[in-house]
Design a protein around this motif. Structure first.
Motif, PDB file in Angstrom:
ATOM      1  N   PRO A   7      -2.448  -1.175   4.715  1.00 44.95           N
ATOM      2  CA  PRO A   7      -3.373  -2.106   5.373  1.00 44.95           C
ATOM      3  C   PRO A   7      -2.826  -3.533   5.416  1.00 44.95           C
ATOM      4  O   PRO A   7      -2.109  -3.972   4.514  1.00 44.95           O
ATOM      5  CB  PRO A   7      -4.631  -2.044   4.504  1.00 44.95           C
ATOM      6  CG  PRO A   7      -4.518  -0.775   3.734  1.00 44.95           C
ATOM      7  CD  PRO A   7      -3.052  -0.501   3.580  1.00 44.95           C
ATOM      8  N   ARG A   8      -3.201  -4.255   6.455  1.00 47.36           N
ATOM      9  CA  ARG A   8      -2.765  -5.637   6.647  1.00 47.36           C
ATOM     10  C   ARG A   8      -3.124  -6.494   5.437  1.00 47.36           C
ATOM     11  O   ARG A   8      -2.334  -7.313   4.986  1.00 47.36           O
ATOM     12  CB  ARG A   8      -3.408  -6.208   7.900  1.00 47.36           C
ATOM     13  CG  ARG A   8      -3.037  -7.649   8.181  1.00 47.36           C
ATOM     14  CD  ARG A   8      -3.808  -8.208   9.359  1.00 47.36           C
ATOM     15  NE  ARG A   8      -3.540  -7.497  10.584  1.00 47.36           N
ATOM     16  CZ  ARG A   8      -2.803  -7.969  11.585  1.00 47.36           C
ATOM     17  NH1 ARG A   8      -2.282  -9.157  11.504  1.00 47.36           N
ATOM     18  NH2 ARG A   8      -2.604  -7.260  12.660  1.00 47.36           N
ATOM     19  N   SER A   9      -4.311  -6.310   4.913  1.00 47.06           N
ATOM     20  CA  SER A   9      -4.748  -7.122   3.770  1.00 47.06           C
ATOM     21  C   SER A   9      -3.860  -6.881   2.548  1.00 47.06           C
ATOM     22  O   SER A   9      -3.548  -7.817   1.803  1.00 47.06           O
ATOM     23  CB  SER A   9      -6.212  -6.824   3.429  1.00 47.06           C
ATOM     24  OG  SER A   9      -6.364  -5.448   3.104  1.00 47.06           O
ATOM     25  N   SER A  10      -3.425  -5.649   2.359  1.00 50.43           N
ATOM     26  CA  SER A  10      -2.551  -5.349   1.221  1.00 50.43           C
ATOM     27  C   SER A  10      -1.177  -5.995   1.412  1.00 50.43           C
ATOM     28  O   SER A  10      -0.596  -6.517   0.458  1.00 50.43           O
ATOM     29  CB  SER A  10      -2.376  -3.837   1.064  1.00 50.43           C
ATOM     30  OG  SER A  10      -3.612  -3.235   0.769  1.00 50.43           O
ATOM     31  N   LEU A  11      -0.660  -5.973   2.630  1.00 52.42           N
ATOM     32  CA  LEU A  11       0.620  -6.628   2.898  1.00 52.42           C
ATOM     33  C   LEU A  11       0.505  -8.136   2.709  1.00 52.42           C
ATOM     34  O   LEU A  11       1.398  -8.767   2.142  1.00 52.42           O
ATOM     35  CB  LEU A  11       1.099  -6.317   4.315  1.00 52.42           C
ATOM     36  CG  LEU A  11       1.606  -4.907   4.552  1.00 52.42           C
ATOM     37  CD1 LEU A  11       1.911  -4.694   6.030  1.00 52.42           C
ATOM     38  CD2 LEU A  11       2.834  -4.626   3.717  1.00 52.42           C
ATOM     39  N   PHE A  12      -0.600  -8.706   3.162  1.00 51.74           N
ATOM     40  CA  PHE A  12      -0.805 -10.145   2.998  1.00 51.74           C
ATOM     41  C   PHE A  12      -0.843 -10.507   1.511  1.00 51.74           C
ATOM     42  O   PHE A  12      -0.201 -11.464   1.079  1.00 51.74           O
ATOM     43  CB  PHE A  12      -2.105 -10.578   3.688  1.00 51.74           C
ATOM     44  CG  PHE A  12      -2.359 -12.042   3.573  1.00 51.74           C
ATOM     45  CD1 PHE A  12      -1.670 -12.942   4.380  1.00 51.74           C
ATOM     46  CD2 PHE A  12      -3.268 -12.534   2.651  1.00 51.74           C
ATOM     47  CE1 PHE A  12      -1.894 -14.303   4.268  1.00 51.74           C
ATOM     48  CE2 PHE A  12      -3.492 -13.897   2.532  1.00 51.74           C
ATOM     49  CZ  PHE A  12      -2.803 -14.789   3.351  1.00 51.74           C
ATOM     50  N   THR A  13      -1.571  -9.724   0.724  1.00 53.59           N
ATOM     51  CA  THR A  13      -1.646  -9.979  -0.720  1.00 53.59           C
ATOM     52  C   THR A  13      -0.278  -9.810  -1.361  1.00 53.59           C
ATOM     53  O   THR A  13       0.110 -10.589  -2.229  1.00 53.59           O
ATOM     54  CB  THR A  13      -2.667  -9.026  -1.378  1.00 53.59           C
ATOM     55  OG1 THR A  13      -3.934  -9.231  -0.772  1.00 53.59           O
ATOM     56  CG2 THR A  13      -2.771  -9.276  -2.873  1.00 53.59           C
ATOM     57  N   THR A  30       3.446   2.321  -2.845  1.00 52.44           N
ATOM     58  CA  THR A  30       3.509   1.275  -1.822  1.00 52.44           C
ATOM     59  C   THR A  30       4.963   0.945  -1.501  1.00 52.44           C
ATOM     60  O   THR A  30       5.340   0.825  -0.331  1.00 52.44           O
ATOM     61  CB  THR A  30       2.769   0.007  -2.293  1.00 52.44           C
ATOM     62  OG1 THR A  30       1.409   0.354  -2.583  1.00 52.44           O
ATOM     63  CG2 THR A  30       2.806  -1.081  -1.237  1.00 52.44           C
ATOM     64  N   ALA A  31       5.774   0.817  -2.536  1.00 46.95           N
ATOM     65  CA  ALA A  31       7.202   0.533  -2.335  1.00 46.95           C
ATOM     66  C   ALA A  31       7.860   1.651  -1.535  1.00 46.95           C
ATOM     67  O   ALA A  31       8.643   1.389  -0.610  1.00 46.95           O
ATOM     68  CB  ALA A  31       7.903   0.353  -3.678  1.00 46.95           C
ATOM     69  N   ALA A  32       7.528   2.892  -1.847  1.00 43.40           N
ATOM     70  CA  ALA A  32       8.125   4.033  -1.138  1.00 43.40           C
ATOM     71  C   ALA A  32       7.739   4.008   0.340  1.00 43.40           C
ATOM     72  O   ALA A  32       8.578   4.284   1.205  1.00 43.40           O
ATOM     73  CB  ALA A  32       7.690   5.342  -1.783  1.00 43.40           C
ATOM     74  N   ARG A  33       6.491   3.671   0.644  1.00 39.01           N
ATOM     75  CA  ARG A  33       6.054   3.615   2.035  1.00 39.01           C
ATOM     76  C   ARG A  33       6.742   2.486   2.793  1.00 39.01           C
ATOM     77  O   ARG A  33       7.119   2.644   3.955  1.00 39.01           O
ATOM     78  CB  ARG A  33       4.535   3.475   2.105  1.00 39.01           C
ATOM     79  CG  ARG A  33       3.851   4.789   1.707  1.00 39.01           C
ATOM     80  CD  ARG A  33       2.409   4.631   1.370  1.00 39.01           C
ATOM     81  NE  ARG A  33       1.567   4.365   2.522  1.00 39.01           N
ATOM     82  CZ  ARG A  33       0.271   4.130   2.410  1.00 39.01           C
ATOM     83  NH1 ARG A  33      -0.317   4.123   1.231  1.00 39.01           N
ATOM     84  NH2 ARG A  33      -0.449   3.898   3.479  1.00 39.01           N
ATOM     85  N   LEU A  34       6.924   1.355   2.133  1.00 33.99           N
ATOM     86  CA  LEU A  34       7.617   0.236   2.779  1.00 33.99           C
ATOM     87  C   LEU A  34       9.092   0.556   3.013  1.00 33.99           C
ATOM     88  O   LEU A  34       9.644   0.254   4.068  1.00 33.99           O
ATOM     89  CB  LEU A  34       7.494  -1.038   1.934  1.00 33.99           C
ATOM     90  CG  LEU A  34       6.126  -1.713   1.946  1.00 33.99           C
ATOM     91  CD1 LEU A  34       6.096  -2.856   0.939  1.00 33.99           C
ATOM     92  CD2 LEU A  34       5.791  -2.209   3.339  1.00 33.99           C
ATOM     93  N   ALA A  36      10.393   3.382   3.484  1.00 31.22           N
ATOM     94  CA  ALA A  36      10.554   4.483   4.435  1.00 31.22           C
ATOM     95  C   ALA A  36      10.506   4.008   5.889  1.00 31.22           C
ATOM     96  O   ALA A  36      10.851   4.758   6.802  1.00 31.22           O
ATOM     97  CB  ALA A  36       9.469   5.530   4.210  1.00 31.22           C
ATOM     98  N   VAL A  37      10.108   2.764   6.111  1.00 29.82           N
ATOM     99  CA  VAL A  37      10.040   2.236   7.477  1.00 29.82           C
ATOM    100  C   VAL A  37      11.463   2.005   7.989  1.00 29.82           C
ATOM    101  O   VAL A  37      12.229   1.264   7.373  1.00 29.82           O
ATOM    102  CB  VAL A  37       9.235   0.915   7.519  1.00 29.82           C
ATOM    103  CG1 VAL A  37       9.278   0.302   8.913  1.00 29.82           C
ATOM    104  CG2 VAL A  37       7.796   1.157   7.083  1.00 29.82           C
ATOM    105  N   PRO A  38      11.839   2.651   9.088  1.00 28.98           N
ATOM    106  CA  PRO A  38      13.204   2.472   9.607  1.00 28.98           C
ATOM    107  C   PRO A  38      13.407   1.056  10.134  1.00 28.98           C
ATOM    108  O   PRO A  38      12.507   0.466  10.718  1.00 28.98           O
ATOM    109  CB  PRO A  38      13.294   3.503  10.736  1.00 28.98           C
ATOM    110  CG  PRO A  38      11.882   3.770  11.127  1.00 28.98           C
ATOM    111  CD  PRO A  38      11.038   3.543   9.906  1.00 28.98           C
ATOM    112  N   ILE A  39      14.591   0.548   9.924  1.00 25.46           N
ATOM    113  CA  ILE A  39      14.948  -0.772  10.434  1.00 25.46           C
ATOM    114  C   ILE A  39      15.656  -0.560  11.766  1.00 25.46           C
ATOM    115  O   ILE A  39      16.661   0.149  11.830  1.00 25.46           O
ATOM    116  CB  ILE A  39      15.859  -1.519   9.441  1.00 25.46           C
ATOM    117  CG1 ILE A  39      15.112  -1.727   8.135  1.00 25.46           C
ATOM    118  CG2 ILE A  39      16.323  -2.844  10.036  1.00 25.46           C
ATOM    119  CD1 ILE A  39      15.956  -2.290   7.020  1.00 25.46           C
ATOM    120  N   PRO A  40      15.139  -1.162  12.844  1.00 22.99           N
ATOM    121  CA  PRO A  40      15.759  -0.952  14.153  1.00 22.99           C
ATOM    122  C   PRO A  40      17.127  -1.617  14.239  1.00 22.99           C
ATOM    123  O   PRO A  40      17.389  -2.619  13.569  1.00 22.99           O
ATOM    124  CB  PRO A  40      14.772  -1.597  15.121  1.00 22.99           C
ATOM    125  CG  PRO A  40      14.066  -2.621  14.304  1.00 22.99           C
ATOM    126  CD  PRO A  40      13.998  -2.064  12.900  1.00 22.99           C
ATOM    127  N   GLY A  41      17.982  -1.050  15.070  1.00 18.03           N
ATOM    128  CA  GLY A  41      19.301  -1.632  15.276  1.00 18.03           C
ATOM    129  C   GLY A  41      19.246  -2.926  16.070  1.00 18.03           C
ATOM    130  O   GLY A  41      20.111  -3.773  15.950  1.00 18.03           O
TER     131      GLY A  41
END
Length: 161
Positions: A7-13, A30-34, A36-41
């Motif tokens: 959630p946006r609020s969790s990222l903001f915090t 939370t760290a694992a989910r972050l 896992a987000v692919p970084i675009p080229g």
């Protein structure tokens, strides 16, 4: 946030903290989910289609396809730019184009860059304008303003007997 499912609020915090700056610890899940987000080229791979981006890469791709013998009218149709869209982009050299237009040009370039075009007239025009051929660009640099084309390959010469 949408990709990670956090959630946006969790990222903001997480970034600003509740009291005195960014959080020092986060949950392992939370760290694992972050992570896992692919970084675009490249930024345009995740940008909205209507966003604007520098046009330099699209212009280089189109010029090199013309130099390889692809007529501008054919490229215009292939890129979905109407009959004279490519010549307009090449002639006016805009600073910015839409991400959607860049993606269409890049897709056509990827498909045609290894095929010689059918038009000697287009090829001659590209030569007259000193436009590099597709293989003379390092693809990872095409969108970079400071990029220079790769050194042209020399023909092999026969060794003296």
């Amino acid at each position: 946030m949408k990709i990670s499912g956090i959630p946006r609020s969790s990222l903001f915090t997480l970034l600003s903290g509740k009291r005195a700056g960014p959080a020092e610890k986060i949950w392992e899940s939370t760290a694992a989910r972050l992570l896992a987000v692919p970084i675009p080229g490249a930024p345009h791979q995740v940008a909205a289609a209507s966003d604007l981006m520098p046009a330099v890469g699209a212009i280089r791709r189109l010029q090199s396809l013309v130099a390889a013998g692809w007529p501008m009218s054919t490229l215009s149709r292939e890129c979905g730019m109407g009959e004279s869209g490519v010549s307009e982009v090449i002639r006016t050299r805009p600073e910015l184009i839409t991400v959607d237009k860049h993606r269409r040009v890049a897709a056509v370039f990827a498909r045609l860059q290894l095929e010689p075009g059918p038009s000697s007239r287009a090829r001659n025009h590209g030569r007259k304008m000193h436009w590099p051929l597709p293989f003379q660009w390092d693809e990872s640099d095409l969108d970079s303003r400071g990029a220079t084309m790769a050194a042209p390959r020399r023909r092999a010469t026969r060794a003296a007997a």
